[in-house]
Enzyme design. Structure first.
Site, short mmCIF file in Angstrom:
data_model
loop_
_atom_site.label_atom_id
_atom_site.label_comp_id
_atom_site.label_asym_id
_atom_site.label_seq_id
_atom_site.Cartn_x
_atom_site.Cartn_y
_atom_site.Cartn_z
N LEU A 33 0.82 -1.22 0.00
CA LEU A 33 0.00 0.00 0.00
C LEU A 33 0.85 1.28 0.00
CD1 LEU A 33 -3.00 -0.98 2.34
CD2 LEU A 33 -2.85 -1.13 -0.14
N TYR A 140 15.12 2.88 -14.03
CA TYR A 140 13.86 2.11 -14.04
C TYR A 140 13.93 0.98 -15.07
CZ TYR A 140 9.03 0.97 -15.18
OH TYR A 140 7.87 0.29 -15.45
N ILE A 206 3.29 20.74 -22.43
CA ILE A 206 3.72 19.77 -23.44
C ILE A 206 5.24 19.75 -23.43
CG2 ILE A 206 3.78 19.31 -25.93
CD1 ILE A 206 0.98 20.54 -26.12
N1 UDP Z 1 4.05 14.46 -21.25
C1 UDP Z 1 3.85 15.82 -21.44
N2 UDP Z 1 3.38 16.56 -20.39
C2 UDP Z 1 3.11 16.03 -19.17
C3 UDP Z 1 3.31 14.61 -18.99
C4 UDP Z 1 3.79 13.87 -20.06
O1 UDP Z 1 4.08 16.37 -22.53
O2 UDP Z 1 2.72 16.76 -18.25
C5 UDP Z 1 4.52 13.65 -22.39
C6 UDP Z 1 5.81 12.90 -22.10
O3 UDP Z 1 6.91 13.70 -22.44
C7 UDP Z 1 5.67 11.68 -23.02
C8 UDP Z 1 4.16 11.45 -23.10
O4 UDP Z 1 3.56 12.67 -22.64
O5 UDP Z 1 6.12 11.98 -24.32
C9 UDP Z 1 3.69 10.32 -22.22
O6 UDP Z 1 4.24 10.51 -20.92
P1 UDP Z 1 3.79 9.66 -19.67
O7 UDP Z 1 4.51 10.19 -18.48
O8 UDP Z 1 2.31 9.59 -19.60
O9 UDP Z 1 4.28 8.18 -20.01
P2 UDP Z 1 5.74 7.61 -20.40
O10 UDP Z 1 5.79 7.65 -21.90
O11 UDP Z 1 6.77 8.43 -19.73
O12 UDP Z 1 5.69 6.20 -19.89
#
Ligand code: UDP
Length: 327
Positions: A33, A140, A206
């Site tokens: 948890l 990770y 973004i």
């Molecule tokens: N992303 C973004 N703004 C945010 C969070 C994520 O532009 O506030 C972008 C991030 O750079 C990636 C995509 O969204 O290209 C997906 O990110 P997320 O963290 O959801 O998943 P990841 O691909 O890291 O597992």
């Protein structure tokens, strides 16, 4: 089958545990948890505990006569793994080895493991097949790859039956609105965008619009969490002693950050202000699955193949539980 689901109170784990339960399996959730939610676990089936407690885990596996383990429990934030790698090597690698050894102690020989696209690093070729070299670019990804290696060695030496399922971007929520994504802090794109629609954030940032992609923003393959759950069940049914399945789980369709924001605008009817900011370190430009091996080996096909439906399920969850399980 009697199945122990580690991390079964977390996002993907809770959806999988529920599906297994509904499919007639006897499911026990094992979760500390630290990130999971009591409310997300199957009622009466939650055991709060640590993976590092090998002795207790082995006793539990024997006592409940567990036949298979689904291993979701992990720390999973790329950025945090860079600043605090010790946490990741401990919670992911060391804890998983403890689980594997408890399984050996108790004679449990089947495991389905949550792996990740982060084990590929920045792939040379997209869509990504399972044959793409695994060269992680953050701790990770390294910890997940190290666990895959241990599983492969344990399969060869001890006859373990293994499936390592490499997810792309898990997204969405159960359509009935009972389960969904609830991370603290939230870092994932779709929930963050939907928090803007809920008025909990002013705008979405973004992360970079100068990537070599058609609109300059990163492309990801968003796969519905219930489709991931279905793939776990299918993999479990096909495990073979001494063998390791390695399968990508994605839809095979990529969507840019801008497309995700636009889709959320359509689904919520909210204008969702967005602002371009710096790139986030460690983000590859494009990650899209070639999931044909999962289609062939598991006869698995995502039911939620389009982004709009995935976002609709997420929106239903976030709109009805604006503060997650605490709502
Ligand atoms: N992303 C973004 N703004 C945010 C969070 C994520 O532009 O506030 C972008 C991030 O750079 C990636 C995509 O969204 O290209 C997906 O990110 P997320 O963290 O959801 O998943 P990841 O691909 O890291 O597992």
């Amino acid at each position: 089958m009697r199945i122990l689901v580690t991390g079964g109170a977390g996002y993907v784990g809770s959806h999988a545990a529920r599906l297994l339960n509904q499919s007639g399996h006897e499911v026990w959730v094992y979760d500390n948890l630290s990130q999971g939610h009591r409310e997300a676990a199957i009622p009466g089936r939650l055991i709060v505990g640590e993976l590092l407690d090998r002795k207790r885990l082995a006793e539990l596996l024997r006592e409940k006569r567990i036949e298979a383990v689904m291993h979701f429990a992990a720390s999973a934030l790329v950025g945090e793994s860079v600043t605090n790698p010790a946490k990741y090597y401990q919670n992911n690698l060391v804890a998983s080895l403890s689980l594997l050894d408890a399984m050996r102690d108790a004679g449990v020989s089947r495991i389905v493991f949550s792996s990740t696209t982060a084990t590929y690093g920045a792939p040379r070729v997209v869509p990504i097949t399972e044959d793409e070299p695994q060269q992680p670019i953050n701790p990770y990804g390294f910890t997940k790859l190290a666990i895959e290696r241990a599983l492969s060695d344990y399969a060869s030496a001890y006859g373990l039956a293994v499936a390592a399922l490499r997810y792309f971007n898990a997204a969405g929520a159960s359509p009935d609105g009972d389960l969904g994504e609830d991370h603290d802090p939230e870092t994932h794109l779709i929930p963050l965008v939907l928090q803007v629609a809920l008025g909990q954030r002013e705008k979405i940032f973004i992360f970079g619009d100068d990537y070599p992609t058609p609109d300059g923003t990163c492309i990801r393959d968003y796969v519905h969490v219930d489709d991931l759950a279905t793939a776990h069940l299918a993999a479990l049914e096909r495990l073979e002693p001494g063998q390791m399945m390695r399968l990508n789980l994605g839809t095979g369709r990529g969507h840019s950050v801008r497309e995700v924001v636009d889709t959320c605008r359509r689904v919520t009817g909210h204008p969702i202000p967005a602002e371009v900011s710096e790139r986030r370190p460690g983000d590859p430009p494009e990650l899209v699955a070639d999931a044909s091996r999962a289609f062939q080996q598991l006869q698995w096909q995502p039911r939620y193949a389009d982004l709009e439906t995935i976002v609709e399920t997420a929106w239903r969850w976030h709109a009805s539980r604006p503060h997650g399980f605490q709502s």
